[in-house]
Design a protein around this motif. Structure first.
Motif, PDB file in Angstrom:
ATOM      1  N   UNK A  93      -9.134  -3.206   4.414  1.00  0.00           N
ATOM      2  CA  UNK A  93      -8.402  -2.507   2.823  1.00  0.00           C
ATOM      3  C   UNK A  93      -6.821  -2.006   3.182  1.00  0.00           C
ATOM      4  N   UNK A  94      -6.887  -1.628   4.621  1.00  0.00           N
ATOM      5  CA  UNK A  94      -5.481  -1.101   4.639  1.00  0.00           C
ATOM      6  C   UNK A  94      -4.610  -2.220   5.155  1.00  0.00           C
ATOM      7  N   UNK A  99      -0.157  -5.763   3.934  1.00  0.00           N
ATOM      8  CA  UNK A  99      -0.295  -7.438   4.215  1.00  0.00           C
ATOM      9  C   UNK A  99       0.455  -7.444   6.379  1.00  0.00           C
ATOM     10  N   UNK A 100      -0.477  -6.901   5.934  1.00  0.00           N
ATOM     11  CA  UNK A 100      -1.149  -7.088   7.877  1.00  0.00           C
ATOM     12  C   UNK A 100      -1.911  -8.211   8.213  1.00  0.00           C
ATOM     13  N   UNK A 101      -2.384  -8.841   9.684  1.00  0.00           N
ATOM     14  CA  UNK A 101      -2.582  -9.035   9.913  1.00  0.00           C
ATOM     15  C   UNK A 101      -4.072  -8.744  10.826  1.00  0.00           C
ATOM     16  N   UNK A 178       2.343  -7.227  10.087  1.00  0.00           N
ATOM     17  CA  UNK A 178       1.909  -5.811  10.734  1.00  0.00           C
ATOM     18  C   UNK A 178       0.733  -6.836  11.305  1.00  0.00           C
ATOM     19  N   UNK A 179       0.810  -6.277  13.129  1.00  0.00           N
ATOM     20  CA  UNK A 179      -0.239  -6.666  13.327  1.00  0.00           C
ATOM     21  C   UNK A 179      -1.269  -5.426  13.830  1.00  0.00           C
ATOM     22  N   UNK A 201       6.808   1.581  18.350  1.00  0.00           N
ATOM     23  CA  UNK A 201       6.559   0.433  17.577  1.00  0.00           C
ATOM     24  C   UNK A 201       5.340   0.335  16.430  1.00  0.00           C
ATOM     25  N   UNK A 202       4.990   1.884  15.834  1.00  0.00           N
ATOM     26  CA  UNK A 202       4.453   1.790  14.953  1.00  0.00           C
ATOM     27  C   UNK A 202       4.103   1.149  13.382  1.00  0.00           C
ATOM     28  N   UNK A 203       5.245   0.827  13.360  1.00  0.00           N
ATOM     29  CA  UNK A 203       5.052  -0.127  12.369  1.00  0.00           C
ATOM     30  C   UNK A 203       5.191  -1.751  12.515  1.00  0.00           C
ATOM     31  N   UNK A 204       5.187  -2.093  13.404  1.00  0.00           N
ATOM     32  CA  UNK A 204       4.719  -3.485  13.736  1.00  0.00           C
ATOM     33  C   UNK A 204       3.174  -3.365  14.309  1.00  0.00           C
TER      34      UNK A 204
END
Length: 279
Positions: A93-94, A99-101, A178-179, A201-204
């Motif tokens: 859900x997150x 919009x993360x993979x 974002x991964x 790098x928590x935003x990535x």
């Protein structure tokens, strides 16, 4: 019973019943039983529908998606094993909201002395397969998505924090989003250097950990199995460079074949992913 189970009889009148058993006809007219093509298992003489058990377990509060399978212990005693996922629906859900993979990650070792050959020999003459006297070994870390995308890195020696950081850097570089990386509980994954790098790098990228002793719920384990079968089929690798060449060739072919990679996620123990992702 429905028309799905009772099909037209091509050999006479009435209808045929599809039992769900898989078998093949040998040249000597004997039929060899292989297994089932559905989710039924036979334990102590009783046929059990695994999907019904999964449905009941999923109905309890605090349990998300489940997978049930039959296993055998060292004494060949058959029993049922159930896996349940509490956190994955929230992760999915997150990922959708941000919009993360989602990638699943695992490490594996490839040796030149692992034999996956099949063959035969006359009675009283054990088959002999020559192997290299010098053992060579190479390691690989990889990650894959339910959409069939694969990233991998070959390395020598044991996994350490530097190798892990190098791999996730490349994962971020090839990903346009974002991964969310789902990973097992290897000690190095909790290292101080890794934790500090992740904080920066928590935003990535974010790490999520699989439950302990739940390797069968990681789709990357199935990729590793197919990789080793490929490397050790045909001409066996001799030197470390041979292992590297065979592994790279196979993994690059996977990167060009998204449907093949996505098929790993259709294993019945990975139903918690496909239900959520509708893969």
């Amino acid at each position: 019973m429905t028309s799905e189970k009772f099909i037209p009889n091509l050999f006479g009148e009435d209808r045929l019943y599809k039992t769900g058993d898989l078998a093949y006809w040998r040249e000597d007219d004997n039929i060899v039983y292989v297994g089932r093509n559905d989710f039924q298992v036979k334990i102590r003489g009783l046929w059990i529908e695994l999907g019904e058990i999964e449905s009941v377990v999923s109905s309890f509060d605090g349990i998300g998606l489940t997978a049930v399978a039959d296993r055998r212990d060292e004494s060949v005693r058959q029993y049922l094993v159930g896996y349940y996922i509490k956190e994955y629906p929230a992760i999915a859900q997150r990922a959708q909201e941000e919009n993360a993979v989602i990638y699943w990650d695992d490490e594996t070792g490839i040796s030149n002395c692992e034999n996956c050959e099949r063959g035969f020999s006359p009675k009283g003459h054990p088959p002999v397969l020559p192997v290299e006297t010098k053992k060579e070994r190479l390691y690989m870390i990889s990650a894959l998505t339910a959409q069939g995308r694969v990233c991998f890195m070959l390395y020598e020696g044991s996994m350490n924090q530097q190798w892990l950081i190098a791999f996730v850097r490349s994962l971020i570089r090839i990903s346009e989003k974002k991964v969310f990386l789902i990973i097992d509980n290897l000690k190095v994954h909790y290292g101080k250097k890794v934790s500090a790098w992740l904080e920066q790098h928590r935003e990535q990228l974010e790490l999520f950990f699989l439950p302990p002793y739940a390797s069968e719920s990681n789709p990357d384990e199935y990729l590793n199995h197919v990789l080793k079968l490929s490397v050790h089929s045909g001409t066996l690798p001799r030197a470390r460079d041979d292992i590297r060449h065979f592994a790279q060739s196979f993994m690059r072919s996977l990167q060009r074949n998204n449907p093949y990679v996505s098929a790993f996620f259709w294993h019945k123990l990975l139903s918690y992913i496909c239900i959520q992702k509708r893969c």
